[in-house]
Design an enzyme around this catalytic site. Sequence first.
Site, PDB file in Angstrom:
ATOM      1  N   ASP A 119      43.975  38.031  47.444  1.00 55.57           N
ATOM      2  CA  ASP A 119      43.842  38.879  46.537  1.00 55.57           C
ATOM      3  C   ASP A 119      42.882  40.228  47.202  1.00 55.57           C
ATOM      4  O   ASP A 119      42.151  39.502  48.066  1.00 55.57           O
ATOM      5  CB  ASP A 119      43.604  38.466  45.298  1.00 55.57           C
ATOM      6  N   LYS A 141      45.475  43.209  43.461  1.00 52.65           N
ATOM      7  CA  LYS A 141      46.027  44.700  42.676  1.00 52.65           C
ATOM      8  C   LYS A 141      44.610  45.588  42.853  1.00 52.65           C
ATOM      9  O   LYS A 141      43.804  45.216  42.617  1.00 52.65           O
ATOM     10  CB  LYS A 141      47.108  44.804  41.226  1.00 52.65           C
ATOM     11  N   ASP A 174      37.997  32.109  39.308  1.00 52.96           N
ATOM     12  CA  ASP A 174      38.785  31.137  39.135  1.00 52.96           C
ATOM     13  C   ASP A 174      40.367  30.770  39.009  1.00 52.96           C
ATOM     14  O   ASP A 174      40.933  31.842  38.224  1.00 52.96           O
ATOM     15  CB  ASP A 174      38.482  29.689  38.258  1.00 52.96           C
ATOM     16  N   MET A 256      37.690  42.659  32.190  1.00 48.34           N
ATOM     17  CA  MET A 256      38.531  43.732  32.168  1.00 48.34           C
ATOM     18  C   MET A 256      38.869  44.484  31.193  1.00 48.34           C
ATOM     19  O   MET A 256      39.906  45.199  30.745  1.00 48.34           O
ATOM     20  CB  MET A 256      40.168  43.100  32.546  1.00 48.34           C
ATOM     21  N   GLY A 285      30.293  42.143  40.869  1.00 46.98           N
ATOM     22  CA  GLY A 285      29.658  41.434  40.653  1.00 46.98           C
ATOM     23  C   GLY A 285      29.555  40.348  42.240  1.00 46.98           C
ATOM     24  O   GLY A 285      30.410  39.970  42.230  1.00 46.98           O
TER      25      GLY A 285
END
Length: 328
Positions: A119, A141, A174, A256, A285
């Site tokens: 990712d 994404k 995670d 989100m 963060g």
Amino acid sequence: MRITVPGTAPTVLVREPGPRIAETVHGLIDQGAVVTVLTADASPTLLDLAARRLVVIDGDADPAAYDLVLRDPLSANDARTTTSPGGSVVLVGGGPGDLGLLTVAGLDALRGADVVVTDRLVPLGALDEAPEHAEVVHVGKIPRGAFTSQEAINHLIITHARAGKRVVRFKGGDSFVFGRGGEEWAACVEAGVPVQVIPGVSSAVAVPALAGIPVTHRSLTQGFVVVTGHVAPGDPRGTVDWEWLGRSGLTLVVLMGVAALPQIAAALVHGGMDPKTPAACIEDGGMPSMRSVTATVTTIADAADQAGIHPPAVTVIGDVVTALKESP
């Protein structure tokens, strides 16, 4: 390929950015570099890095003005393919993005990988630790941009594992906390592919901590709730009882949820939350570009908007937001 940069906070100009430019940029900023990319045709990945203030794009940059000028060493993926018996998949949680918050077990898995399916919000600098032959596939994404479907990702990791490869699925935070890791586990099991999980440091607790916010604090709250704000209150797809959360007395951590903050705040207050309850919104963060704004539940949406806070961001709502004094 590991790039070593000289000095403290050196300025680095990267020429000829390739499809893996994000790895190059993260490897440089992990060493404290301030990175500019020389290009007149920025890719969506590079635009995403610039929007997060991790890199500057300059089509007319003067190489003489930088401490170090280099060609993107990953401008071409020259990874060699290998076959190893007993293919398998490891779901590795990479933490919130800071290389130092990747677990030892996660790092070991990367060092033994034949294929890494990654990712965009992982510590991409850690990919330097993968074997030279390892193939790296980016499937992250970009908000309102390019993405790889979950079905395609499942097919990808299973196909490589069935070919005898040791596959690391490298995910931010995670894997099992809003990471769709459970779906990937289920797909592997259904396909008869051995799969294991290495937990990661979840952004739900790590990002507030990095901003000086404990999600629990004695005398203030007896628990916390982590919810996704991807679906706003009132949306028929939603299952979160926002009004109950408003009167629960628990710390609320929203992932989100930047776009839906106005609706979330309104639902919480309607449910009974004190309008003066402290709230904070923390962007990126664990990264050098990390920043945050603090307000109340009724003003946090406007404050985040005025500050230009964009995803990825974590919102914390509760008295814990103001529990700790700033460190001297």
